[in-house]
Structure formats: C-alpha cells, structure tokens
Design an enzyme around this catalytic site. Structure first.
Site, PDB file in Angstrom:
ATOM      1  N   CYS A   1       0.935  -1.230   0.151  1.00 16.11           N
ATOM      2  CA  CYS A   1       0.148  -0.066  -0.097  1.00 16.11           C
ATOM      3  C   CYS A   1       0.880   1.313   0.036  1.00 16.11           C
ATOM      4  CB  CYS A   1      -0.791   0.086   1.155  1.00 16.11           C
ATOM      5  SG  CYS A   1      -2.347   1.229   0.951  1.00 16.11           S
TER       6      CYS A   1
ATOM      7  N   HIS B   1      -3.742  -4.881  -0.129  1.00 14.65           N
ATOM      8  CA  HIS B   1      -3.364  -5.617   1.248  1.00 14.65           C
ATOM      9  C   HIS B   1      -3.291  -7.047   1.134  1.00 14.65           C
ATOM     10  CE1 HIS B   1      -3.199  -1.855   3.417  1.00 14.65           C
ATOM     11  NE2 HIS B   1      -4.006  -1.381   2.538  1.00 14.65           N
TER      12      HIS B   1
ATOM     13  N   GLU C   1      -2.554  -9.008   3.403  1.00 20.41           N
ATOM     14  CA  GLU C   1      -2.831  -9.384   4.924  1.00 20.41           C
ATOM     15  C   GLU C   1      -4.035  -9.266   5.158  1.00 20.41           C
ATOM     16  OE1 GLU C   1      -1.491  -6.384   4.129  1.00 20.41           O
ATOM     17  OE2 GLU C   1      -2.372  -4.849   5.327  1.00 20.41           O
TER      18      GLU C   1
END
Lengths: 259, 209
Positions: free
Chosen positions: B79, B185, B187
């Site tokens: 990001c 993202h 994650e």
C-alpha cells in the site's frame, strides 16, 4: 472491476451473537468468533460487529473478542458500539480491527469523526446512521430523521444533512441502516439507500431488511450501494454467504469469487 | 526473523497476524539494527505520503532501507509502502519519495460520480508477467484495496499485475530484483492473500532471477 461487498453483521450481547427485530426480543444465535470464522470460510468480504448493549449500558467494548476475531479471519472487519473516544478507537484498531463504526457518539460529538480521521485515516472511520422515515415533515427535507441509541431517541437531524456533514468531517464510509426496514427481512429501503449513496462521495453500505438474494441485487442495481449488510437470513441458516454470492453472480453483479 | 518496518504509518497488527498465521517469526520495529539482521523485510503503511517520508527521515530509516535493497534481502512493500518506493507522489502537493523503482504516484480522477474515492474493497488483478510471488494465485483473483492514489511505474517491466478502477488501469503489483510491492493488502485478502505472503516467505530473489 471493483466488486460489491457482502458484509455479515453480528450483534453482540454478553459475548453471544443475538438477533432481534428493531433492537427488541433478542435471541442468542451463537459464539461470535466461531460464526465470524464460518462466514469468512464461506466467502464473506468483510464483517461488522456491534456491541448492541454497550452504548445503552455504558460499558466499554469487549477488546478480547476483537483480538480473537482478528486471529480467526484474514479479511477487514469493523467494530461499533461502546466507543467512547480516541483511546477506545486506538485499542480496537491495535487489536486488529480495520474500521471503527461510530453512531450515537458522532451525533453527540461530531468532532470525534474529525479527530479519528486525522489520527487513524478516513478509511478507518465509518459512520453508522439509523434514519427513520418522516414523510411530509418540513423539518426534514430528505424525508428521514436520524435516530440514535437503538432507535430510542430522535435527534432532530436530517439524514442527508448529517451524511454530508460527516463526510466534511472526514468519515470514510457510511452505513445506512433503515429503522423502518431493520429486522423485517422484507428488503432494504431502496429510496433511503439511494438518497444517501447519491448524495455523498464516499462508499455507502446498505443495512436493514435483507431477506433474500434478490433484495441484494435490488439494492446494488437500484440504490447504488457499494456494499450490503446481511444478518438474520444467514444467522438462521436459511441462506449461506456462498449461496447468496452465486445468485448475485448469476444476476450479473460484480462479486468476489476467489477465496 | 521478518522485520515489519514501523514508521508510524498506520496499524500493523493485521500484517503481523497474517505472517503469524503462516508460522513466521515477526518483529514490528523501527530499530535499524533489527532491520539489518532480518532475513526478510516488510514495508507496509497506510496514510499520507508526506508524513510517512518525514517519519522515515526522523527515524533515520532511509539508509537502512536502501542497504536492505542492495543486500538482496527479500523486500515486500504494501500500500503506502509501495507508493513511496517510487520516485514521486502527487499527494500533499507533491512529495519526493525513495526512488527505488522509477515511477510516480497519482490521484484517481473519476469522471463518473459513482466511482468513489478512496478505491475501497475487493478488486481483480490481471497478471501481466509471471513472478514467484504470484505463484498459485489464479488470474482475476480479487484482493482488498484501500487507496486514493495509485502507482505508475515508468517501465512496464516493473509491473506484474494490473487493476482497473475509476477509468484508470494501474499497476497493482510491482517488482524489481529483490523488491516486490503491492498496492493491495495481501494481509487482509483472505486465503489468496496468505498465498502471496507464503510465496514471499519462500522467495529467494537471487536464485529466481
């Protein structure tokens, strides 16, 4: 193409997921962490947890539960209810939540939106609003009045005016929960959702009234919602997240299909 | 040990939890010595580019980041971390950034008011080149995005996957030697995102290119 998000909502009471109609007659449905994990495995795009009694009983948020959810799922989730100020927001975010939803707190103290947005980023700060239809009342040009504290209190604020003000203050997303449709499973309020979605430059999440897959198709196609909250229809086992998504794909709605 | 660089640019909990779910040993750190000893380095971040650059300068982290790149340590940007790997960002009136991959960062300019900014939610990626970090990830997989600005590397050779939004098609995954960097993202992108992070844990950039 950006897909439309399907967001299961879990109302928490004494660490159990509950479901009631218009915040009354709540029945227990299960463990929030287990249910979150199940919906995650079944392809939901995001989750939202409301500590429905925290606000009324002035209790702080259950931070251990937030932490357990963060371990159980690898998708964004929002937490609302019981947030008293910036320190609570920080605790919830550090426990692993992606977003904080403010509702009554923001009505009482709109600057909290600005403070939270500056401290953590606009993408973290979600405004939850509970508008009630008040047609033909000149005090409310949009036709909707904002209520708070589980629909129990009227605020005298117009829904569109409040949505725009919240965006100016730095809110990153708005959840529009129709008081009139909440818990009915008779469909989202299309006019209300569209009114807010077309009035603000941030994503709008439709909430209240989801009862079948066609209701979601309608709210995405006709009301310009970016995301939709579902609750009772999946909590009772009548529908599954993956089943709903399959029907939405068949209806031509852009939906996340790999998980 | 995996160093997750903390430069006061957002919440790093979900990055840490995702790597822990894969059994990796992580440290959220702004200590140059810890970063220097790491086997792999993750450079995440959300927020504004100018404040992030200022923090990196104040924390004295820019030399160690550059050294990590030179030392061929596997390096993953996420990001805002990805955006400031490029040369320049339009954000905050214009910010000179790290210049590790040639390119700029520009703002979405939607023509249609229904295209809201930030670009928030799950969007598809189209792979434009093979890369070890995209192994076992189907083309058109969806990842979670939250951003108002997007990366435009000068060379298509540095772009490995593209995403379209608000009239723009931008590079969603960039790379150069031991750097791989995603605008999305991983994650927060479910099992597909974990696959990318697992690929990062297995990645040996010196051996692969």
């Amino acid at each position: 193409m950006l897909t439309r998000r399907i967001i299961p909502c879990l109302d928490i009471h004494n660490r159990k997921v509950t479901k009631g109609v218009k915040f009354q007659n709540n029945i227990e449905l299960g463990d929030p962490v287990e249910m979150a994990a199940r919906y995650y495995e079944d392809g939901c795009d995001e989750l939202v947890f409301y500590d429905i009694t925290a606000s009324a009983e002035r209790r702080p948020i259950d931070i251990d539960m937030v932490r357990e959810v963060a371990h159980a799922v690898r998708i964004p989730f929002a937490v609302g209810g019981g947030i008293a100020g910036l320190p609570d927001m920080e605790r919830v975010l550090l426990a692993g939540a992606e977003k904080i939803s403010v509702n009554s707190l923001a009505v009482k103290n709109p600057q909290i939106i600005n403070e939270g947005s500056r401290a953590f980023g606009a993408q973290c700060i979600v405004l939850g609003m509970d508008p009630l239809a008040v047609p033909d009342d000149p005090r409310f040009p949009s036709g909707y009045e904002i209520t708070v504290r589980g629909f129990r209190e009227h605020t005298g604020m117009d829904a569109i005016e409040w949505a725009r003000k919240a965006v100016d203050l730095g809110v990153g997303e708005i959840v529009v929960n129709s008081v009139d449709a909440d818990g009915t499973r008779a469909g989202f309020s299309i006019p209300l959702t569209r009114l807010i979605a077309d009035a603000v430059p941030v994503p709008v999440v439709a909430s209240g009234g989801a009862g079948n897959s066609q209701h979601l198709v309608d709210v995405f196609e006709q009301a310009h919602a970016d995301a939709a909250i579902i609750a009772g229809m999946i909590h009772t086992g009548d529908y599954t997240v993956s089943g709903i998504k399959q029907e939405l794909v068949q209806a031509g709605i852009p939906i996340r299909q790999h998980w | 040990m995996i160093a997750i660089i903390d430069y006061k640019a957002g919440n790093l909990t979900s990055v840490k939890l995702a790597f822990e779910a894969l059994g990796a040993n992580t440290s959220i750190t702004s200590d140059p010595d810890v970063i220097r000893r790491a086997e792999r380095v993750v450079f995440p971040g959300v927020g504004a580019a100018a404040a992030a650059m200022q923090n990196l300068i104040e924390l004295g982290l820019i030399p160690i980041i550059k050294q990590t790149i030179l030392n061929q340590i596997p390096f993953l940007g996420i990001c805002l971390g990805t955006q400031i790997i490029l040369d320049h960002s339009e954000e905050d009136g214009g910010v000179h950034t790290l210049g590790l991959i040639p390119g700029n960062v520009i703002r979405f300019q939607p023509q249609n008011p229904r295209d809201k900014v930030p670009h928030m939610g799950w969007n598809r990626i189209q792979k434009t080149q093979d890369h070890p970090l995209l192994a076992n990830i189907p083309d058109q997989s969806e990842f979670y995005f939250v951003h108002s600005y997007y990366p435009t590397p000068h060379s298509r050779g540095n772009s490995f996957a593209e995403t379209s939004y608000a009239g723009a098609t931008f590079s969603a995954a960039l790379g150069h030697n031991n750097i791989f960097a995603t605008q999305f993202h991983p994650e927060k992108s479910g099992r597909i995102g974990l696959q990318l992070l697992e690929n990062f844990l297995q990645w040996n950039p010196q051996g692969s290119s």
